[in-house]
Design a protein around this motif. Structure first.
Motif, PDB file in Angstrom:
ATOM      1  N   ALA A   1       0.835  -1.201   0.000  1.00  0.00           N
ATOM      2  CA  ALA A   1       0.000   0.000   0.000  1.00  0.00           C
ATOM      3  C   ALA A   1       0.870   1.252   0.000  1.00  0.00           C
ATOM      4  O   ALA A   1       0.545   2.260  -0.639  1.00  0.00           O
ATOM      5  CB  ALA A   1      -0.928  -0.005   1.210  1.00  0.00           C
ATOM      6  N   LEU A   2       1.981   1.176   0.715  1.00  0.00           N
ATOM      7  CA  LEU A   2       2.881   2.323   0.803  1.00  0.00           C
ATOM      8  C   LEU A   2       3.330   2.769  -0.589  1.00  0.00           C
ATOM      9  O   LEU A   2       3.208   3.951  -0.950  1.00  0.00           O
ATOM     10  CB  LEU A   2       4.095   1.943   1.654  1.00  0.00           C
ATOM     11  CG  LEU A   2       4.844   3.058   2.382  1.00  0.00           C
ATOM     12  CD1 LEU A   2       3.971   3.718   3.432  1.00  0.00           C
ATOM     13  CD2 LEU A   2       6.113   2.476   3.032  1.00  0.00           C
ATOM     14  N   VAL A   3       3.840   1.839  -1.385  1.00  0.00           N
ATOM     15  CA  VAL A   3       4.351   2.222  -2.708  1.00  0.00           C
ATOM     16  C   VAL A   3       3.211   2.579  -3.652  1.00  0.00           C
ATOM     17  O   VAL A   3       3.382   3.420  -4.550  1.00  0.00           O
ATOM     18  CB  VAL A   3       5.244   1.121  -3.309  1.00  0.00           C
ATOM     19  CG1 VAL A   3       6.485   0.909  -2.453  1.00  0.00           C
ATOM     20  CG2 VAL A   3       4.489  -0.201  -3.482  1.00  0.00           C
TER      21      VAL A   3
ATOM     22  N   ASP B   1     -13.102   0.951   8.480  1.00  0.00           N
ATOM     23  CA  ASP B   1     -13.378   1.793   7.309  1.00  0.00           C
ATOM     24  C   ASP B   1     -12.104   2.263   6.626  1.00  0.00           C
ATOM     25  O   ASP B   1     -12.152   3.151   5.767  1.00  0.00           O
ATOM     26  CB  ASP B   1     -14.193   3.027   7.736  1.00  0.00           C
ATOM     27  CG  ASP B   1     -15.560   2.654   8.280  1.00  0.00           C
ATOM     28  OD1 ASP B   1     -16.133   1.669   7.777  1.00  0.00           O
ATOM     29  OD2 ASP B   1     -16.034   3.338   9.208  1.00  0.00           O
ATOM     30  N   ALA B   2     -10.980   1.663   6.986  1.00  0.00           N
ATOM     31  CA  ALA B   2      -9.684   2.159   6.503  1.00  0.00           C
ATOM     32  C   ALA B   2      -9.302   1.572   5.158  1.00  0.00           C
ATOM     33  O   ALA B   2      -8.190   1.071   4.956  1.00  0.00           O
ATOM     34  CB  ALA B   2      -8.604   1.864   7.544  1.00  0.00           C
TER      35      ALA B   2
ATOM     36  N   THR C   1      -2.145   2.738   6.531  1.00  0.00           N
ATOM     37  CA  THR C   1      -0.914   2.179   5.988  1.00  0.00           C
ATOM     38  C   THR C   1       0.292   2.584   6.830  1.00  0.00           C
ATOM     39  O   THR C   1       1.147   1.751   7.169  1.00  0.00           O
ATOM     40  CB  THR C   1      -0.717   2.640   4.533  1.00  0.00           C
ATOM     41  OG1 THR C   1      -1.835   2.206   3.740  1.00  0.00           O
ATOM     42  CG2 THR C   1       0.566   2.072   3.956  1.00  0.00           C
ATOM     43  N   ILE C   2       0.349   3.863   7.183  1.00  0.00           N
ATOM     44  CA  ILE C   2       1.471   4.350   7.996  1.00  0.00           C
ATOM     45  C   ILE C   2       1.511   3.636   9.341  1.00  0.00           C
ATOM     46  O   ILE C   2       2.577   3.195   9.803  1.00  0.00           O
ATOM     47  CB  ILE C   2       1.376   5.872   8.197  1.00  0.00           C
ATOM     48  CG1 ILE C   2       1.603   6.612   6.876  1.00  0.00           C
ATOM     49  CG2 ILE C   2       2.393   6.342   9.248  1.00  0.00           C
ATOM     50  CD1 ILE C   2       2.973   6.396   6.259  1.00  0.00           C
TER      51      ILE C   2
ATOM     52  N   ALA D   1       6.151   8.247   7.040  1.00  0.00           N
ATOM     53  CA  ALA D   1       5.220   9.124   7.756  1.00  0.00           C
ATOM     54  C   ALA D   1       5.491  10.592   7.453  1.00  0.00           C
ATOM     55  O   ALA D   1       4.553  11.383   7.268  1.00  0.00           O
ATOM     56  CB  ALA D   1       5.325   8.870   9.258  1.00  0.00           C
ATOM     57  N   ASP D   2       6.760  10.978   7.412  1.00  0.00           N
ATOM     58  CA  ASP D   2       7.110  12.370   7.079  1.00  0.00           C
ATOM     59  C   ASP D   2       6.512  12.761   5.729  1.00  0.00           C
ATOM     60  O   ASP D   2       5.914  13.834   5.574  1.00  0.00           O
ATOM     61  CB  ASP D   2       8.627  12.547   7.028  1.00  0.00           C
ATOM     62  CG  ASP D   2       9.271  12.644   8.401  1.00  0.00           C
ATOM     63  OD1 ASP D   2       8.542  12.683   9.413  1.00  0.00           O
ATOM     64  OD2 ASP D   2      10.519  12.687   8.458  1.00  0.00           O
ATOM     65  N   GLN D   3       6.688  11.896   4.737  1.00  0.00           N
ATOM     66  CA  GLN D   3       6.222  12.222   3.392  1.00  0.00           C
ATOM     67  C   GLN D   3       4.699  12.190   3.293  1.00  0.00           C
ATOM     68  O   GLN D   3       4.105  12.975   2.550  1.00  0.00           O
ATOM     69  CB  GLN D   3       6.847  11.268   2.378  1.00  0.00           C
ATOM     70  CG  GLN D   3       8.349  11.436   2.227  1.00  0.00           C
ATOM     71  CD  GLN D   3       8.730  12.862   1.844  1.00  0.00           C
ATOM     72  OE1 GLN D   3       8.244  13.396   0.840  1.00  0.00           O
ATOM     73  NE2 GLN D   3       9.579  13.492   2.641  1.00  0.00           N
TER      74      GLN D   3
END
Length: 275
Positions: free
Chosen positions: A39-41, A81-82, A97-98, A114-116
């Motif tokens: 999910a991150l990418v 609901d995520a 995802t984070i 998380a920063d991005q």
């Protein structure tokens, strides 16, 4: 496996994972979504220092547990609901995802993501807090809370995020991020990091900062403009220290900052001198 040890660079490893995740998404069953690093990418977030070797999914099922193979992992968790869609692919929301990544992955890589996510407004702190509350009691929740607390949208690159982690782990004072200077001509500029008491500017120069695709003349012009900017900021009584990816890999960032602080203290700057 740290990204520096992978046979391909982090960007290429992320691209391969995204391609494999998109292909795998065609075969997932209803109630299963792409999650964690996959999910991150798909959200366009960095997977620095994270395991990009396996496609990761989550099946909506109360409880916990996972099935792990050489090329894929499927978790069983309550998704609530995520869930959202990207190009028709069901994925966990950026905030979920984070938190999932922060629970199950090394602190440093999770901070970069998380920063991005915060910087690009993919999620808010309130949404992250809600996902942390929803994940209460799950494995790794303490680490996830630490990641979210440390995350800062002022970090404009992965190298800046990595630098922040290295700085705090070394016990050095945290700098202000994206500090604004007003130059003598009235123009305004921002620097990556600034330690006001020491008059120390830190800039993390990631690859491509000067526009490597702009041609030689364009690169030279940007380098000249950057040097003029640095001179004007130094004329206000500050010093610059710059570092690049190679400095991070060789552990040179913290010594560079320490040396600069000692130099400024010898010249009467720093909290000790001001006491």
């Amino acid at each position: 496996m740290p990204a520096a040890d992978l046979p391909t660079g982090p960007d290429e490893a992320e691209a391969i994972l995204e391609m494999r995740s998109r292909a795998s998404a065609r075969f997932i069953s209803p109630g299963t979504v792409m999650s964690h690093t996959s999910a991150l990418v798909l959200h366009g977030l960095p997977a620095q220092d994270l395991d990009t070797r396996r496609v990761t999914t989550t099946r909506h099922r109360p409880g916990s547990g996972s099935r792990r193979g050489e090329s894929a992992i499927c978790h069983s968790l309550d998704l609530g609901d995520a869930v959202t869609e990207l190009d028709g692919i069901p994925v966990t929301t950026p905030a979920r995802t984070i938190v999932d990544v922060a629970r199950t992955s090394p602190f440093t890589g999770a901070v970069c993501a998380a920063d991005q996510a915060l910087r690009h407004s993919l999620c808010t702190r309130a949404e992250l807090a809600a996902e942390l509350d929803a994940a209460a009691g799950r494995v790794g929740i303490a680490r996830a809370r630490a990641v979210v607390a440390f995350a800062d949208p002022g970090a404009h690159s992965v190298l800046e995020s990595l630098s922040r982690v290295a700085i705090t782990r070394a016990g050095l004072p945290m700098p202000r991020l994206q500090h604004e200077f007003v130059l003598p001509d009235g123009s305004r500029t921002f620097v990556d990091m600034y330690w006001k008491e020491w008059g120390l500017v830190g800039e993390a120069d990631g690859s491509g900062k000067y526009g490597i695709d702009d041609g030689e003349a364009g690169v030279r012009r940007k380098l000249r403009d950057e040097k003029n900017r640095q001179n004007e900021i130094e004329a206000l009584g500050n010093i610059f220290r710059r570092w690049q990816w190679e400095d991070y890999r060789r552990g040179r960032i913290v010594p560079l900052i320490r040396e600069a602080m000692r130099l400024q203290e010898s010249l009467g700057r720093g909290p000790r001198r001001g006491a």
